[in-house]
Write an enzyme that holds these catalytic residues in place. Structure first.
Site, PDB file in Angstrom:
ATOM      1  N   GLN A 271       0.830  -1.210   0.000  1.00  0.00           N
ATOM      2  CA  GLN A 271       0.000   0.000   0.000  1.00  0.00           C
ATOM      3  C   GLN A 271       0.862   1.256   0.000  1.00  0.00           C
ATOM      4  OE1 GLN A 271      -3.441  -0.433  -0.522  1.00  0.00           O
ATOM      5  NE2 GLN A 271      -2.431  -2.408  -0.845  1.00  0.00           N
ATOM      6  N   HIS A 274       1.634   3.001  -3.353  1.00  0.00           N
ATOM      7  CA  HIS A 274       0.630   3.800  -4.052  1.00  0.00           C
ATOM      8  C   HIS A 274       0.995   5.276  -4.083  1.00  0.00           C
ATOM      9  CE1 HIS A 274      -2.798   1.248  -5.116  1.00  0.00           C
ATOM     10  NE2 HIS A 274      -2.574   0.563  -4.015  1.00  0.00           N
ATOM     11  N   GLU A 340      -8.943   1.864   6.282  1.00  0.00           N
ATOM     12  CA  GLU A 340      -9.518   1.519   4.975  1.00  0.00           C
ATOM     13  C   GLU A 340      -9.392   0.014   4.743  1.00  0.00           C
ATOM     14  OE1 GLU A 340      -8.833   2.607   0.247  1.00  0.00           O
ATOM     15  OE2 GLU A 340      -7.205   2.878   1.686  1.00  0.00           O
ATOM     16  N   HIS A 341      -8.180  -0.508   4.877  1.00  0.00           N
ATOM     17  CA  HIS A 341      -7.924  -1.947   4.789  1.00  0.00           C
ATOM     18  C   HIS A 341      -7.384  -2.416   6.137  1.00  0.00           C
ATOM     19  CE1 HIS A 341      -6.841  -0.151   0.790  1.00  0.00           C
ATOM     20  NE2 HIS A 341      -7.632  -1.113   0.339  1.00  0.00           N
ATOM     21  N   ASP A 374      -7.616  -5.706  -3.941  1.00  0.00           N
ATOM     22  CA  ASP A 374      -7.406  -4.661  -4.945  1.00  0.00           C
ATOM     23  C   ASP A 374      -7.782  -5.129  -6.337  1.00  0.00           C
ATOM     24  OD1 ASP A 374      -6.496  -2.786  -3.147  1.00  0.00           O
ATOM     25  OD2 ASP A 374      -4.372  -3.209  -3.472  1.00  0.00           O
ATOM     26  N   HIS A 433     -55.567  16.079   7.972  1.00  0.00           N
ATOM     27  CA  HIS A 433     -55.083  14.728   7.749  1.00  0.00           C
ATOM     28  C   HIS A 433     -56.196  13.712   8.003  1.00  0.00           C
ATOM     29  CE1 HIS A 433     -51.190  16.636   7.692  1.00  0.00           C
ATOM     30  NE2 HIS A 433     -50.540  15.482   7.603  1.00  0.00           N
TER      31      HIS A 433
END
Length: 461
Positions: A271, A274, A340-341, A374, A433
């Protein structure tokens, strides 16, 4: 290279933990101020603004903002057999995973003759964003498009940044993935300006091939990106729906002494490659394991292709090793971090995973690394970042589906609830109503209307 945070012997609340843990210092309010002029410019100037912004941010002025079909066809035709097979496998796996998410329509009888149907209706048009900065992401094409198609969305548009080396078009592999998925509306537009184009639409630029209207507005915008893409999505939320503010990637790993440091280190690096701002966090109750990972990182970070990028990410304030007393404390840290992961490398990984409340996606056991998700696991890799997994979910079919209730009562069913309804309406000082019921029911049999029964449930749309 890794900083260490030793929480052993401490007792912290979730809020205190969240403030102590490694985290990138991101000020989305500053990013919002940067993207608002971009959004306003695209909204008012349309395609001419998109071309000018491409020159500024991408170093190229695209001739064709909407990618010609022949360019999409050519990109797919040029695919190697190996890459075509890999993309096809990913599409098949992700489609299977997402079609399993589809909810089932239901019909519930509330009273005899009175039913409520729960329908699930896909939105009409979506705009999908695929980043194109430091890497090429045909996988993001697949994850976005397949989720929308599985939900039943008929009108799908996709945008990815123009690339100078490809004549102002998105990367050919992005275009090839679009072709494999049947997507023909593709734009060479990147960043916050792509989000603005999808939210508000864009007029064509005179004297170009754009036409009067380059792009029609969409109902939902999804896709990952940098902080400026995330800020743009926040800015247009309410004009359109969004999935989540999916920003720079992050991974957390819970590991104990039985974990393999080479596996864990490889996943942390996967990761980190990235982006220099990517976050990699190890949570462990074993100082010996932390030392082993430090040693493995020193070796792997030197030999990996994107060594400098990885080193920058791992040595940043957003990355580090968190030492805890035991796995219970590690779970508390993970739930406070909201990764996130999140990978689980412990003796009973499934049991630990079942106690996780806050994560975009959970990867269980030594043979389920994040890169599996991924690409080909069948899950989605567009996930909430920056702690938003506390309340947000990863991209799934529900992002593209509206739950709609359909109510149908017969005259007798309406009469059976008249008393209670009128009592409630009068208590709220809304007598009209109750009158809306009385005008239908009345007192005399002569006021009866022909009885109609609720129709049986039809196939869900």
């Amino acid at each position: 290279m890794f900083q260490r945070l030793d929480l052993r012997g401490s007792s912290l609340t979730r809020t205190e933990l969240a403030h102590k843990l490694p985290r990138a210092k991101v000020d989305i309010d500053v990013a919002l101020e940067s993207v608002r002029p971009i959004i306003d410019r695209v909204r008012t100037e349309g395609a001419s603004a998109l071309r000018a912004l491409a020159e500024t941010f991408d170093g190229v002025r695209p001739e064709h903002l909407r990618v010609p079909q022949e360019a999409i066809d050519r990109a797919e035709a040029d695919l190697s057999d190996e890459l075509r097979q890999a993309l096809t496998m990913a599409i098949e796996h992700i489609r299977a995973g997402h079609e399993a998410q589809l909810p089932t329509p239901t019909q519930t009888q509330i009273v005899p003759g009175g039913v409520v149907r729960q329908r699930w209706i896909p939105v009409e048009r979506v705009g999908l964003y695929v980043p194109g900065g430091l890497a090429v992401y045909p996988s993001s094409v697949i994850h976005n498009v397949v989720a929308a198609q599985s939900a039943g969305v008929a009108d799908v548009a996709l945008a990815s940044p123009p690339q100078k080396e490809f004549g102002g078009l998105p990367h050919p592999t992005i275009l090839a993935a679009c072709k494999l998925l049947g997507i023909t509306e593709v734009y060479a537009v990147g960043g916050a300006q792509a989000v603005a184009m999808f939210a508000y639409g864009a007029a064509g630029e005179p004297g170009t091939s754009d036409g009067d209207v380059l792009c029609e507005p969409v109902d939902v915008v999804t896709g990952p990106g940098n902080i400026f893409v995330a800020a743009a999505k926040r800015a247009v939320h309410g004009v359109v729906g969004i999935d989540a503010e999916a920003g720079t990637t992050e991974i957390a790993v819970i590991a104990d002494a039985c974990a393999n440091p080479e596996y864990v280190t490889a996943d942390l690096l996967s990761q980190a490659e990235h982006d220099p701002a990517a976050a990699s966090v190890l949570i462990t109750d074993s100082e010996e394991f932390a030392d082993a990972c430090d040693a493995a990182i020193a070796t792997q970070a030197e030999t990996t292709k994107h060594s400098e990028r990885v080193k920058t990410a791992l040595s940043g304030p957003q990355s580090g090793i968190v030492l805890v007393d035991d796995i219970d404390a590690a779970i508390d840290v993970a739930n406070a971090y909201c990764a996130e992961h999140l990978e689980i490398h412990t003796r009973d990984a499934a049991a630990v995973a079942s106690r996780i409340r806050n994560a975009g996606a959970i990867f269980v056991g030594p043979y389920t690394p994040v890169p599996l998700g991924d690409y080909v696991a069948g899950s989605n890799h567009v996930l909430p970042t920056g702690g938003t997994a506390r309340f947000a979910a990863g991209l799934n079919v529900m992002v593209f589906i509206k739950p709609v209730q359909e109510i149908e009562y017969t005259r007798d069913a309406l009469a059976s609830v008249q008393g209670s309804l009128t009592t409630l309406a009068n208590d709220e000082d809304l007598p009209a109503h109750g009158d809306a019921i009385a005008v239908r029911i009345g007192q005399a049999d002569t006021q009866k209307q022909p009885e109609t029964q609720p129709q049986p449930e039809t196939e869900a749309q």
